[in-house]
Write an enzyme that holds these catalytic residues in place. Structure first.
Site, short mmCIF file in Angstrom:
data_model
loop_
_atom_site.label_atom_id
_atom_site.label_comp_id
_atom_site.label_asym_id
_atom_site.label_seq_id
_atom_site.Cartn_x
_atom_site.Cartn_y
_atom_site.Cartn_z
CG ASN A 149 -0.34 0.01 2.50
OD1 ASN A 149 0.62 -0.71 2.73
ND2 ASN A 149 -0.83 0.83 3.40
CD GLU A 248 4.47 -0.65 13.00
OE1 GLU A 248 3.26 -0.42 13.11
OE2 GLU A 248 5.33 -0.06 13.68
CB CYS A 282 -1.96 0.48 8.49
SG CYS A 282 -0.71 1.76 8.66
CD GLU A 460 9.46 -0.33 11.57
OE1 GLU A 460 10.46 0.40 11.69
OE2 GLU A 460 9.52 -1.49 11.14
#
Ligand code: NAD
Length: 480
Positions: A149, A248, A282, A460
């Protein structure tokens, strides 16, 4: 047709199994390239190459590593337009979105290039007679497994801090969107002074090339970004050898609009939060919780705002097609799911006419909003990963918090209010890694990102990510 091979040790490498996978344009449904289908042999070569490159890279003075990362940022800035177009061809992204993501990719290299000297330990006071200190050491070979994505952006998000901390990397992009990472890796070696073997790219399928990375005994850390299903499979493999992992994963994030919110910013903000990148984000704010006193007004305003969204592949479009056929089929299926559950369609809710937004073969879907949704409906519980939002009414602040937290996920949340005391109070009670107040998706490469619950663990971005790419060692010396 263009044929992409792995990039290992500063060279294009043909797949050991001789097989390639088709890459399809989301805008037309036509095949545009083929990409190497990696297997255990390819992964083994890449990992051993990365292991061989490790000693020199980790032993460098950090400033020298930082200079290389800055140079990668400069290269991407110089060739920005080329990378934007490469990324758009495989993802179908709107121009503005692709440009923003390439800019962020550049900033990851700048940010971590500037932070190389922050990877330090500290001294610990044990009183006279001892000298105790910690060292932050790179893990060694790090595997990064990436989704489709935001391909280059996520590769840079994981790759830049891993390299800054002195690790070497084997990256596996999604089979649908491998090109930008392959060409960035090549340019990093050929134009930016990155030693061959420090950053390698193996393409292919998750259960093949991806799983081979997680299982390889010389890989000492994996950073996985992707679906919950994929993440749980990887975490099972990692558990078998106590491999440190960053996960993630997905989300179903609440976006809470209180009655005192400034609707002039909350309405466009809420619309963008679930439609940007065609909803394939996300942290998308897909559960819009609206206080009942402003509920009808909010629905009217967001319907009006959505009428101005442009879908297509022009340079001004707000939403492009979704990136894969599987994603197209998934989004389509939720129109039926929502209808069956009794959600009320505010806009969208069906596929566009054939050819309405571009090529009839393109994977275009319509921005869709459902109202009168209850939090137990499937459309409110499952991640669609398309431009599909739902509006859920609430009465009191405590109801909003309860509904917001009633989810398997915990990636992000939005709060819209003029009452800052309330904003902080609610932010503290929401179980999610990112909270945005009065602007959804605010923040930058500097702000840490990660999940609670099924949205994953580890972090992250930000300085925090450097800790997730280093071991902490403690050394204690008796002085007398
Ligand atoms: P996916 O899990 O299908 O694939 C992600 C990557 O993992 C791909 O490279 C894939 O090949 C690989 N993979 C899949 N199964 C594997 C296995 N068994 N072993 C090893 N590797 C495997 O996810 P996707 O469809 O590509 O991405 C969409 C998902 O990613 C969404 O759920 C989205 O929310 C999530 N996502 C999360 C973040 C975040 O930062 N939290 C960011 C972007 C996307």
């Amino acid at each position: 047709m263009r044929e992409e091979r792995h990039y290992i040790n500063g060279e294009w490498v043909a797949p050991a199994g001789g097989q390639f996978l088709d890459v399809v344009s989301p805008a037309t449904g036509e095949k545009i390239a083929r990409v190497a289908r990696g297997n255990v042999v390819d992964v083994d070569l890449a990992v051993k190459t990365a292991q061989d490159a490790l000693e020199e890279w980790r032993g460098r003075r950090p400033l020298q590593r930082g200079r290389v990362l800055m140079s990668i940022a400069d290269m991407l800035r110089r060739r920005r337009q080329e990378f934007i177009e490469m990324e758009r061809a495989e993802t179908g992204k709107a121009l503005e979105q692709a440009a923003g993501e390439i800019e962020t990719s550049i900033q990851y290299f700048e940010f971590y290039g500037g932070l190389v000297n922050a990877v330090n330990g500290e001294t610990i006071n044990l009183g006279d007679g001892y000298h105790s200190y910690t060292r932050r050491e790179p893990y060694g070979v790090v595997g990064t497994i990436l989704p489709w994505n935001a391909p280059l952006n996520q590769a840079a998000r994981a790759g830049a801090p891993a390299l800054a901390a002195g690790n070497t990397v084997v990256a596996k992009p999604s089979e649908a969107t491998s090109t930008t990472l392959l060409w960035m890796a090549r340019a990093a070696v050929e134009e930016c002074g990155l030693p061959p073997g420090v950053f390698n790219v193996v393409t292919g399928l998750g259960p093949e090339a991806g799983a081979a990375i997680v299982k390889h005994p010389l890989v000492r850390k994996v950073a996985f970004t992707g679906s919950v299903r994929g993440g749980l499979e990887v975490s099972r493999l990692a558990a078998e050898r106590a491999l440190p992992l960053t996960l993630e994963l997905g989300g179903k994030s609440p976006n809470i609009i209180f009655e005192d919110a400034d609707l002039a910013i909350a309405v466009p903000g809420a619309l963008r939060a679930f439609t940007v990148n065609s909803g394939q984000i996300c942290v998308a704010g897909t559960r819009i919780l609206v206080q009942r006193s402003i509920y009808d007004e909010f629905i009217n305003q967001i319907r009006e705002a959505a009428a101005h969204l442009e879908v297509g592949c022009t340079t001004t479009a707000n939403l492009g097609p979704v990136t894969t056929q599987a994603q197209y089929d998934k989004v389509k299926s939720y129109y039926e799911v929502a209808k069956a559950d009794g959600a009320v369609t505010v806009f969208g809710g069906k596929l566009p006419e054939q050819g309405e937004y571009g090529s009839p073969g393109g994977w275009f879907v319509t921005p869709t909003l459902y109202a009168d949704v209850s939090n137990d409906m499937r459309v409110a519980r499952e991640e669609v990963f398309g431009p599909v939002g739902c509006v859920i009414p609430f009465d009191k602040e405590s109801d909003a918090i309860r509904i917001a937290n009633d989810t398997d996920f915990g990636l992000a949340a939005g709060i819209w209010t003029k009452d800052l005391a309330r904003a902080h109070r609610v932010a503290a009670q929401i179980e999610a890694g990112q909270i945005y107040v009065n602007e959804y998706m605010s923040g930058g490469v500097e702000t840490p990102l990660g999940g609670y619950k099924l949205s994953g663990y580890g972090r992250e971005k930000g300085i925090e990510a450097l800790h997730h790419y280093t071991h902490l060692k403690c050394v204690t010396v008796k002085l007398s």
